[in-house]
Design a protein around this motif. Structure first.
Motif, PDB file in Angstrom:
ATOM      1  N   ARG A 190       0.861  -1.194   0.000  1.00 50.35           N
ATOM      2  CA  ARG A 190       0.000   0.000   0.000  1.00 50.35           C
ATOM      3  C   ARG A 190       0.882   1.224   0.000  1.00 50.35           C
ATOM      4  NH1 ARG A 190      -5.230  -0.642   1.781  1.00 50.35           N
ATOM      5  NH2 ARG A 190      -5.769  -2.728   2.522  1.00 50.35           N
TER       6      ARG A 190
ATOM      7  N   GLN B   8     -10.742 -10.328  10.663  1.00 52.64           N
ATOM      8  CA  GLN B   8     -10.392  -9.905   9.309  1.00 52.64           C
ATOM      9  C   GLN B   8     -10.278  -8.379   9.238  1.00 52.64           C
ATOM     10  OE1 GLN B   8     -12.977 -11.420   6.229  1.00 52.64           O
ATOM     11  NE2 GLN B   8     -11.694 -10.434   4.670  1.00 52.64           N
ATOM     12  N   GLU B  11      -7.026  -7.246  10.815  1.00 55.47           N
ATOM     13  CA  GLU B  11      -5.877  -7.473   9.967  1.00 55.47           C
ATOM     14  C   GLU B  11      -5.774  -6.407   8.876  1.00 55.47           C
ATOM     15  OE1 GLU B  11      -4.657 -11.419   7.635  1.00 55.47           O
ATOM     16  OE2 GLU B  11      -5.002 -11.667   9.790  1.00 55.47           O
ATOM     17  N   GLU B  12      -6.890  -6.138   8.235  1.00 60.40           N
ATOM     18  CA  GLU B  12      -6.882  -5.148   7.155  1.00 60.40           C
ATOM     19  C   GLU B  12      -6.601  -3.744   7.682  1.00 60.40           C
ATOM     20  OE1 GLU B  12     -10.087  -5.128   4.381  1.00 60.40           O
ATOM     21  OE2 GLU B  12      -9.959  -7.300   4.076  1.00 60.40           O
ATOM     22  N   GLN B  15      -3.003  -3.052   8.404  1.00 55.68           N
ATOM     23  CA  GLN B  15      -2.138  -2.913   7.226  1.00 55.68           C
ATOM     24  C   GLN B  15      -2.072  -1.472   6.725  1.00 55.68           C
ATOM     25  OE1 GLN B  15      -2.939  -5.599   4.028  1.00 55.68           O
ATOM     26  NE2 GLN B  15      -2.333  -7.384   5.222  1.00 55.68           N
TER      27      GLN B  15
END
Lengths: 434, 434
Positions: A190, B8, B11-12, B15
């Motif tokens: 990213r 989930q 985690e995203e 990031q």
């Protein structure tokens, strides 16, 4: 003996930081500089030149011989070389480009082709790009080789076979990783990048927002073209602050101290004359009310005080909104709330001023009548002035008109006209009452 | 199922860049934020908090429970922790300091003890210091261990046994060196440092001048206390630009958009009222010349135009000098040359304005007499205004008086008084001649 002394000087001089070397160099007389050129090779001179101001570079480069110059420019970072060459006249720049190494010259030409003040124009080509399939250890070896020629080695950009930017890894992450770990597992995919035609102010805002040390510049198909480093961003922010102040005072481009008096007058007089034409409207307003003025000549005495106070209050509101726009804090708050706040502030300040004048004018000028007229006028015109000061820059920002029209002088002139209308309207109606 | 979705999301979310995480976090409603606190541990939250604005940090920290908060503050960089704690009320700050790890708490207390806006107050304690006797390889191993807790690992500071700063080595130089090379041979011992009580603006200027990524802060005996990083310097430069603009418009401290209307009026009205008292002097000047004005009432109509033009020309000169002082370009040029240049510029602009008015006033107001008076006055007052605009900030800078007195409004008021004196003196003497 002299040669020995020279060698010792050379050694001590080169131990200094290039910024300090440049400071000494710029203070030398011509003969001493010629001596220095014999002691310092073009590569070492490149470091010094990079630390000079552009104006100084432009003056000093003319006394170097052609060969020394082109050797030196080969060793400048591409962004500095492009900045310098675009200062020279076309034929001189062309001759130097021809004498440079072909690859370096092409890089410099590429940068010079971007529109000024875009990411493409301020970026440098000396960045480090990695293949995602390499291991941390392989990258460290690559760095040992490439580091001397890179502007920064702390951010490493990962590209695919088409040279498209696919990720970024910091040297910090690389160092703390296992030596056999692959770049593709270490990199962040990213990656925040800017287009080559992005305005330099946007690039600076982005780097500031993320606390980056550099940002990658890409073409429309994602190819990595170069990087903008944080030291360039600091210069951009300073330039923008200078520009803001210039626009604030309708002196755009003329706040540079190196501009000659004639140049400065040429840049500044159009604004002063344009504003003077607006000022002629104030003369028209006063002339309309000549009859009122004839009845109480003392009214004329308070024109500058009223104009001044309204101008000051309006400029304060302008400063609030201009900074809010620059720092991006304004949108968060909501425009209507800001306007309401400025209006309330204006009324409060106006009330205080009005009360003060109601006390003072009768004492010093002996007229209650004039005190009431001036007091009511200052209350109204300060309230209006804050609204004008806050609204005009917002409108101009929305409509993307030249921001110089939101400058202090323009707003003050608008407030002058409104203030005079308020003053003489109040005076005329009160006179009718009597 | 819900747990899976949460995992989930976590985690995203993690990031994303902390700056983006913070932007999302600040937009959540309270319930969503409570959810987030359960998914994100205090160490991860520290990264998010660091990216928030101070105002947001202050509001949001109140909804975290005491244990979570103190854990999180342990993981903030000391400079961010000190900034945040000094925003809270004393008892809350004290309670948090007590709940923190002792060592971290002591570091934070140390920073909070320095006067605001000094190097000591803005520095961070998370720097890496080396022993000069270690080898490059040993340092790389040290970095692997310490890197996660350091604010930057790109500049490494070398200290002796008394913790005194003796050198600096960049990670770039370290990486390209042989692995058995000793730090003492790699380091530069001419290290530029700042004292803990140095003003933050000086620190910023120094880092900008040398294009550093960080600067070391030392005590009076040379002990390395902390470092100031380039991202903090960018914030300082932005703050100073805001402050400059505030002073330029006599709105100091009130350009902050978060200040309430009442607070804003309280901060701004003293300046407006003070300036209004100066403005009363202009009323006095005009009253002195009431007789002249009675003879040609049309003279009153051009008061705002004259005041406005002189004000604008003076503010332009002010902008030139203020920027020159801020960027340090002024001293290089020499003060006398600057004054002479501004005076010449003023005369040229004044001449253009005078010629224009000599043409226009007879056409629109039918009076050659008034045209000559106004034309001569604008020439004289513009020349004087540029001198005043350039001189006042220089004097104030030399005498180290409060720079607000060099602001646009003050200079404009001085120019108003001088301009009126010029105008009515010329008018009165010309009337005597007839």
């Amino acid at each position: 003996l002299k040669k020995n002394a020279n060698l010792q000087f050379r050694e001590e001089f080169l131990q200094l930081h290039p910024t300090d070397q440049a400071e000494i160099y710029a203070k030398l007389v011509k003969e001493q500089r010629q001596n220095l050129y014999e002691m310092i090779n073009p590569e070492e001179m490149a470091d010094i030149f990079q630390a000079l101001e552009l104006q100084e570079q432009k003056e000093l480069i003319l006394e170097l011989d052609q060969h020394y110059t082109s050797e030196m420019i080969n060793h400048l970072y591409t962004d500095d070389a492009a900045d310098l060459l675009s200062q020279l006249d076309e034929s001189a720049a062309h001759a130097l480009l021809k004498a440079m190494d072909l690859e370096d010259a092409n890089d410099v030409k590429e940068l010079m082709a971007y529109p000024p003040k875009t990411a493409g124009a301020i970026m440098t080509k000396e960045f480090i790009s990695l293949a995602s399939s390499h291991s941390a250890q392989q990258v460290i070896e690559q760095l040992r080789e490439e580091a001397p020629n890179a502007e920064t080695i702390y951010y490493l950009y990962v590209v695919n076979e088409q040279d498209q930017l696919v990720g970024v890894v910091s040297l910090r992450d690389l160092l703390t990783a296992q030596s056999n770990e692959l770049v593709q597992n270490l990199m962040s995919s990213r990656v925040v990048s800017v287009d080559s035609d992005t305005n330099q102010e946007e690039v600076a805002k982005m780097i500031k927002k993320y606390n980056f040390l550099a940002a990658p510049v890409v073409s429309s198909d994602g190819t990595l073209l170069g990087i903008v480093t944080v030291d360039d961003v600091i210069d951009v922010l300073e330039d923008e602050a200078t520009e803001d102040l210039g626009e604030f005072t309708a002196a755009r481009g003329a706040t540079d101290i190196n501009v000659s008096a004639f140049q400065s007058a040429k840049l500044r007089s159009p604004w002063i004359v344009l504003l003077m034409f607006f000022g002629l409207l104030t003369a028209g307003v006063i002339e309309q009310f000549e009859e009122t003025l004839n009845q109480i000549i003392l009214l004329a005495a308070f024109i500058p005080l009223l104009m001044g106070s309204a101008g000051n209050a309006g400029t304060q509101s302008l400063a609030v909104v201009v900074r809010g726009l620059a720092l991006g804090t304004l949108e968060k708050k909501g425009l209507f709330r800001i306007l309401l706040k400025e209006f309330s502030t204006g009324m409060m300040i106006g009330f205080i001023c009005a009360m003060t004048l109601l006390l003072i004018i009768p004492i010093f000028y002996g007229s209650y009548m004039v005190a009431v007229i001036v007091g009511m006028s200052i209350f109204c015109s300060l309230s209006v002035a804050t609204i004008v000061g806050a609204t005009v820059p917002l409108i101009i920002h929305k409509l993307k008109i030249d921001p110089a029209f939101a400058s202090g002088p323009f707003i003050t002139t608008v407030n002058d006209i409104l203030g005079l209308l308020i003053y003489f309207t109040i005076a005329t109606s009160l006179l009718h009452y009597l």
